[in-house]
Design a protein around this motif. Structure first.
Motif, PDB file in Angstrom:
ATOM      1  N   TRP A  84      76.210  48.153  21.146  1.00 26.73           N
ATOM      2  CA  TRP A  84      75.608  46.850  20.850  1.00 26.73           C
ATOM      3  C   TRP A  84      74.243  46.657  21.492  1.00 26.73           C
ATOM      4  CZ3 TRP A  84      77.399  44.374  16.894  1.00 26.73           C
ATOM      5  CH2 TRP A  84      78.720  44.627  16.487  1.00 26.73           C
ATOM      6  N   GLY A  85      73.613  47.750  21.896  1.00 28.24           N
ATOM      7  CA  GLY A  85      72.218  47.681  22.313  1.00 28.24           C
ATOM      8  C   GLY A  85      71.965  47.014  23.644  1.00 28.24           C
ATOM      9  N   LEU A  86      72.989  46.931  24.512  1.00 25.38           N
ATOM     10  CA  LEU A  86      72.817  46.177  25.743  1.00 25.38           C
ATOM     11  C   LEU A  86      72.173  46.975  26.865  1.00 25.38           C
ATOM     12  CD1 LEU A  86      76.132  44.127  25.683  1.00 25.38           C
ATOM     13  CD2 LEU A  86      73.866  43.489  24.853  1.00 25.38           C
ATOM     14  N   THR A  87      71.732  48.199  26.567  1.00 26.79           N
ATOM     15  CA  THR A  87      70.889  48.899  27.540  1.00 26.79           C
ATOM     16  C   THR A  87      69.444  48.434  27.417  1.00 26.79           C
ATOM     17  OG1 THR A  87      70.646  50.740  25.998  1.00 26.79           O
ATOM     18  CG2 THR A  87      72.357  50.934  27.669  1.00 26.79           C
ATOM     19  N   GLY A  88      69.159  47.615  26.413  1.00 29.90           N
ATOM     20  CA  GLY A  88      67.928  46.836  26.411  1.00 29.90           C
ATOM     21  C   GLY A  88      66.749  47.353  25.627  1.00 29.90           C
ATOM     22  N   GLU A  89      66.648  48.693  25.409  1.00 31.61           N
ATOM     23  CA  GLU A  89      65.397  49.163  24.825  1.00 31.61           C
ATOM     24  C   GLU A  89      65.229  48.752  23.370  1.00 31.61           C
ATOM     25  OE1 GLU A  89      67.962  53.027  25.017  1.00 31.61           O
ATOM     26  OE2 GLU A  89      67.580  51.292  26.287  1.00 31.61           O
ATOM     27  N   MET A  90      66.325  48.661  22.611  1.00 26.68           N
ATOM     28  CA  MET A  90      66.183  48.320  21.200  1.00 26.68           C
ATOM     29  C   MET A  90      65.598  46.911  21.043  1.00 26.68           C
ATOM     30  SD  MET A  90      66.785  50.126  18.448  1.00 26.68           S
ATOM     31  CE  MET A  90      68.183  51.210  18.642  1.00 26.68           C
ATOM     32  N   ALA A  91      66.106  45.976  21.832  1.00 29.94           N
ATOM     33  CA  ALA A  91      65.614  44.601  21.743  1.00 29.94           C
ATOM     34  C   ALA A  91      64.167  44.493  22.211  1.00 29.94           C
ATOM     35  CB  ALA A  91      66.502  43.671  22.572  1.00 29.94           C
ATOM     36  N   ALA A  92      63.814  45.219  23.266  1.00 33.54           N
ATOM     37  CA  ALA A  92      62.446  45.150  23.785  1.00 33.54           C
ATOM     38  C   ALA A  92      61.457  45.754  22.797  1.00 33.54           C
ATOM     39  CB  ALA A  92      62.367  45.863  25.126  1.00 33.54           C
ATOM     40  N   ILE A  93      61.826  46.875  22.190  1.00 30.56           N
ATOM     41  CA  ILE A  93      60.934  47.505  21.219  1.00 30.56           C
ATOM     42  C   ILE A  93      60.778  46.609  20.001  1.00 30.56           C
ATOM     43  CG2 ILE A  93      60.781  49.450  19.597  1.00 30.56           C
ATOM     44  CD1 ILE A  93      61.978  51.182  21.878  1.00 30.56           C
TER      45      ILE A  93
END
Length: 505
Positions: A110-119
């Motif tokens: 679910w993308g909670l390591t953060g890079e997908m949302a930041a990019i």
């Protein structure tokens, strides 16, 4: 004494590593302890359906668990999946399964390591700057799409009324974005800044305008401060795993970040790299883009994963798996077939081994990895370990930089899909798209032929019709799209979408 721990910080339930800082420190301290890990490429058969995975991540996790159980220091570098497709159930997540899974699969899926949302935030901010540039009269077209992790068919092609006439825009999934490609290929924040500055925002009177001409780049790099740091997690059996970069080797490069792989090679003896979809997609892009064009490690060995049903149950498509294995062997990469069994298929093992023998494969590796994990693989890895130890660590192949774009794609079609140059077809409109791309690059002061080619294709087919007889298979070139900041040029081959819709399961 300085160690990797000095570059590591807690980030929720995982850890984040300043890979840029660590590698810079290693360069400044050449006598510091480090390893020179060998890279193993895990790829797959071309799946029967685009929405169905063959089990690369499950295999990758089981493989590092098995190697560590044998006393070999092994790790894996996985890609961050796309929440809107993978974790919605279309392919079962991207963190393995059963006994071959990660400790916190939900964080990865679910993308909670953060890079997908930041990019996504950074690229969307760039598009907002481009919209303001339209208002200010700096550009009159916008060439960079917005991104989203939740697909919407209605946003594939849109038009915005600026009061000066409609301006076309579009939305694609975050992993397919140019900014994701830039993060995957860059070795420093300065390099990211240079590449973002070289992204073509749009055109003014037909001439390209880059973001570096009107955007303060610190606004973008600041958003990416944590996104450029690989996440460190582990398997349920305690093997270390790094997660960084984007999926989708069918419509993008589909590889983990080069800095994460380089860092892992400095820390471990064996680094398993997973590339997206089949060998015609992810493996092709690791070899042709990451290795040839960007200096990433050439694989010391490869594993090609398949399901028993994909391998044997459709006679018209049975040519694809042997083609993938032999293609990698032709590059002097020791390549091992791996059959990922499902429940109820254990009785097929003798016949699968016999088929592999008839095809002159190396001894196949076969097991139900969901059920048995690395325990299924450890007793079967003698030949794999021998080949890995014997393989040179520094083999490389020449770049094709400067080759005419169409000739470059013909080379890919011949080597990656088995279609000779004379059966590569130029669709109506391709020549015009190619001319527009050349003019755009000329205006930006770069050579189109110097850009690395990204073949944009369906993940479920290698050619226009894989069921056609070998002598009738073709590849059709459809359009060209320049990603100048990433140093890439996309060439659309077969039907594929950059905003695919998830399968509800």
């Amino acid at each position: 004494m300085t160690t990797i721990d000095d570059f590591t910080a807690q980030y929720g339930l995982v850890k984040k590593i300043d890979a840029f800082g660590y590698l810079d420190w290693l360069k400044a301290n050449p006598d510091a302890p480090r390893k020179h890990g060998k890279v193993v490429l895990v790829t797959a058969d071309t799946p029967l359906k685009a929405s169905r995975g063959e089990g690369k991540t499950t295999t990758t996790i089981a493989l590092i668990d098995a190697l560590n159980a044998r006393g070999i220091d092994a790790t894996a570098v996985l890609r961050q999946p796309s929440m809107g497709i993978t974790a919605a159930g279309s392919k079962g997540g991207a963190s393995g399964g059963g006994k071959a899974s990660l400790t916190h699969p939900e964080l990865i899926d679910w993308g909670l390591t953060g890079e997908m949302a930041a990019i996504a935030a950074a690229q969307n901010l760039l598009v907002s700057f481009a919209e303001k540039a339209v208002d200010d009269g700096r550009i009159d077209t916008i060439l960079v799409p917005r991104v989203s992790e939740v697909p919407s068919r209605s946003l594939r092609s849109i038009a915005v009324d600026y009061g000066k006439g409609d301006v076309k825009e579009r939305v694609v999934l975050t992993p397919t974005s140019e900014l994701m490609q830039i993060v995957c290929l860059s070795r420093s924040m300065d390099e990211i800044s240079r590449r973002v500055a070289a992204m073509i925002a749009g055109t003014k009177d037909g001439k390209p305008v880059t973001f570096g001409e009107f955007v303060d780049l610190w606004r973008i790099t600041g958003i990416l401060a944590d996104a450029v740091k690989p996440a460190l997690t582990e398997t349920v059996n305690g093997s270390p795993v790094y997660v960084h970069g984007g999926p989708f080797a069918n419509v993008s490069i589909g590889i983990p970040t080069l800095v994460a792989v380089e860092m892992a090679c400095a820390l471990h003896d064996v680094v398993i790299v997973e590339a997206g979809y089949g060998a015609d997609a992810g493996a092709q892009k690791w070899l042709d883009i990451a290795s040839r064009e960007y200096g990433a490690a050439w694989p010391s060995a490869a594993v090609v994963v398949t399901r028993a049903s994909t391998w044997r149950d459709d006679p018209e498509l049975a040519w694809r798996y042997p083609f993938h294995v032999q293609r990698l062997e032709n590059f002097d990469i020791p390549t091992f077939p791996l059959v990922n069994l499902w429940d109820g298929e254990d009785d097929q093992v003798p016949s699968l081994r016999e088929t592999a023998k008839e095809l002159e494969f190396r001894t196949p590796i076969i097991g139900n990895l969901f059920r048995d994990g690395g325990e299924a693989l450890a007793p079967q890895l003698d030949g794999f370990v021998e080949a890995l130890e014997a393989a040179p660590a520094s083999a490389q192949f020449h770049s094709r930089k400067g080759m005419d774009l169409v000739e470059n794609v013909r080379w890919i079609a011949n080597n990656a899909y088995g279609v000779p140059a004379e059966r590569v077809i130029l669709k109506d409109g391709f020549a015009e798209s190619l001319a527009e791309a050349r003019a755009l690059c000329d205006g930006a002061g770069i050579s189109l032929d110097d850009l690395a080619v990204v073949a944009v294709k369906s993940p479920a087919t290698m050619t226009d019709n894989d069921r056609a007889p070998e002598a009738e298979r073709t590849v059709t070139l459809k359009k060209v799209e320049v990603h100048a900041g990433a140093g890439l040029v996309h060439v659309n081959l077969t039907t594929s979408l950059t905003t695919p819709m998830p399968k509800i399961v």
